[in-house]
Design a protein around this motif. Structure first.
Motif, PDB file in Angstrom:
ATOM      1  N   LYS A   1       8.311   0.793   6.325  1.00  0.00           N
ATOM      2  CA  LYS A   1       8.888  -0.448   5.808  1.00  0.00           C
ATOM      3  C   LYS A   1       9.223  -0.278   4.333  1.00  0.00           C
TER       4      LYS A   1
ATOM      5  N   ASP B   1       6.389  -7.127   5.330  1.00  0.00           N
ATOM      6  CA  ASP B   1       5.172  -6.327   5.547  1.00  0.00           C
ATOM      7  C   ASP B   1       4.557  -6.709   6.897  1.00  0.00           C
TER       8      ASP B   1
ATOM      9  N   LYS C   1       0.193  -9.450  -4.411  1.00  0.00           N
ATOM     10  CA  LYS C   1       1.506  -9.583  -3.788  1.00  0.00           C
ATOM     11  C   LYS C   1       1.953  -8.318  -3.054  1.00  0.00           C
TER      12      LYS C   1
HETATM   13 MG    MG Z   1       6.656  -7.756  -0.625  1.00  0.00          MG
END
Ligand code: MG
Ligand code: ADP
Ligand code: ASP
Length: 456
Positions: free
Chosen positions: A2, A209, A264
């Motif tokens: 990703k 994610d 984050k």
């Molecule tokens: Mg992110």
């Protein structure tokens, strides 16, 4: 694999990503599934365009769209040497046309429902993946573009779709696995999905994610790689604590706590599908692929007591007092029933003899909450606070942690303190303006003092 927004921000970044995907394809027995975010800050741009349209400011909305059209066309032309294949050209033209129609509709009605918001926001990932897949094929490699909405089945909670795991597994087996088995890279979108009826949904901001972990679990991947702009999960947010150190290994629980309390670098829901499928998650730096990275797995054996810090603000602290009722049975049930009914989630709770303190998100519907609670308790509200969380598997075994924490914060008022039930998270509440200072002091006292540079 990703890749987040900053990893696909422009043509140069996409070239780097293509190189990493090619290397993985050549090294592995299976082709990788590539899950992309929108380019750079595209999703923010789409949100801004949508809210301008909702205000009735169509020129501003179309102005935002124009910028997005330019940046995407520029990237496509750069990657494909000014000879953008007809197929990609048409896909881009169609997408821009649809965004414009949606924005015009929103502006006419001056109404932006979560459903329309999702439809508009979903284009960021559609565009980035179209451009990347076309470029990758142009490099002579076998790649298929798969619309995540044919695979990522969610319920109809727009803005935060809940995945249907069983459906996702079946759809991934049909639409993705055969291509990977045949050695073809599959490029798909993070963040977006669709309901059974085919309505576009999103998994919430930062949701790519989560998509990657869900796809990884559905496909029983050997690993989920989150490629981003830092060398893995660090001991604190490097924008706030410049001396934050990379963490080589992290347990699933530590990562989940850090994400939930504001780190984050991972979406809070990311870890759960990976935990259930026992799939390791690695967090890596796209521009420094041979540098340090973090591996998140079930078991981590280290001697460190504090693994990392995270923080989240603004939040609101509510102190609920009732001298008559608190000692009686059923008080907490009554209290939490109100939160449940109003759909307000509570993060931290600390109880005393005649009062209970709890933290809620800053945008919780306080008026309705206070109205209901005042019928049986007195409420004090403290706004503009932040939660600072100290996370570590060995926290509970560490003697003297409290004195180091209080010592470091001698002149900062700790308004609330709570040890998570899993005993790997100690959280405190401070005024928002002291959030960053608190992080820096705790980092120095609890982390830097132990490691003195290098990796945690
Ligand atoms: Mg992110
Ligand atoms: P992406 O676009 O790749 O999803 P994000 O911006 O969502 O990337 O997440 C990466 C950012 O998270 C980093 O640039 C960093 O500023 C921030 N961050 C916050 N806390 C941490 C932490 N503990 N470790 C690493 N990065 C963190
Ligand atoms: N593009 C989406 C966002 O900005 C999802 C993601 O990047 O994870 O929120």
């Amino acid at each position: 694999m990703k890749f987040g927004g900053s990893s696909v921000a422009d043509a140069a970044c996409m070239r780097q990503v293509a190189g990493l995907v090619r290397d993985a394809l050549q090294a592995g027995t299976h082709a990788p599934l590539v899950v992309l975010s929108a380019m750079g800050k595209t999703t923010n741009g789409l949100f801004a365009a949508a809210s301008a349209a909702e205000r009735g400011d169509l020129p501003a909305a179309l102005g935002q769209l124009k910028e997005l059209i330019q940046s995407h066309r520029r990237a496509a032309e750069d990657l494909l040497d000014d000879s953008v294949p007809d197929e990609l050209d048409q896909a881009l033209t169609d997408a821009f046309g649809q965004i414009e129609l949606l924005l015009r509709g929103v502006a006419l009605l001056r109404e932006l429902s979560p459903r329309s918001q999702d439809a508009i926001a979903s284009f960021g990932e559609q565009l980035s993946t179209r451009i990347f897949a076309s470029f990758f094929r142009n490099q002579g490699m076998a790649a298929d573009w798969v619309d995540a909405r044919t695979v990522m089945r969610t319920d109809g909670s727009f803005g935060g779709g809940q995945p249907d795991i069983a459906a996702l597994r079946g759809l991934a087996k049909t639409h993705i696995a055969p291509n990977l088995d045949a050695g073809r890279v599959v490029v798909t979108q993070g963040y977006i999905g669709a309901t059974e009826e085919g309505l576009t949904t999103t998994l919430g901001r930062g949701g790519s994610d989560y998509s990657a972990a869900l796809f990884g679990a559905a496909l029983q991947a050997a690993e989920v790689q989150i490629w981003t702009d830092v060398e893995g999960v660090l001991t604190a947010d490097p924008r706030i604590v410049p001396g934050a150190l990379p963490i080589p290994c992290l347990s699933f629980s530590e990562a989940a706590e850090l994400a939930a309390f504001g780190a984050k670098v991972l979406h809070p829901a990311t870890i759960q599908p990976a935990v259930e499928a026992r799939i390791p998650v690695t967090v890596r730096h796209t521009q420094k692929p041979h540098g340090r990275f973090t591996t998140i797995t079930g078991e981590v054996r280290t001697g460190r007591s504090v693994t990392a810090l995270a923080s989240r603000g603004p939040i609101t602290v509510l102190t609920v007092s009732s001298s008559r009722m608190l000692a009686q049975s059923g008080f907490l049930a009554r209290l939490f029933e109100v939160f449940g009914r109003l759909n307000i989630s509570v993060d931290l709770v600390a109880t005393a003899e005649i009062s209970v303190s709890l933290t809620v998100e800053a945008d919780a519907p306080l008026k309705a909450l206070i109205k209901e609670l005042s019928s049986f308790a007195t409420i004090q509200v403290a706004e503009d606070r932040a939660i600072v969380a100290v996370v570590g598997e060995r926290l509970k075994y560490t003697a003297g942690l409290g004195s180091r924490l209080f010592g470091a914060l001698a002149d900062i008022n700790i308004e609330m303190i709570s040890m998570g039930a899993n005993e790997i998270n100690l959280s405190i509440v401070v005024k928002r303006e002291q959030e960053h200072e608190t992080l820096r002091r705790l980092h120095a006292a609890l982390i830097e003092s132990n490691y003195g540079g290098g990796a945690a």
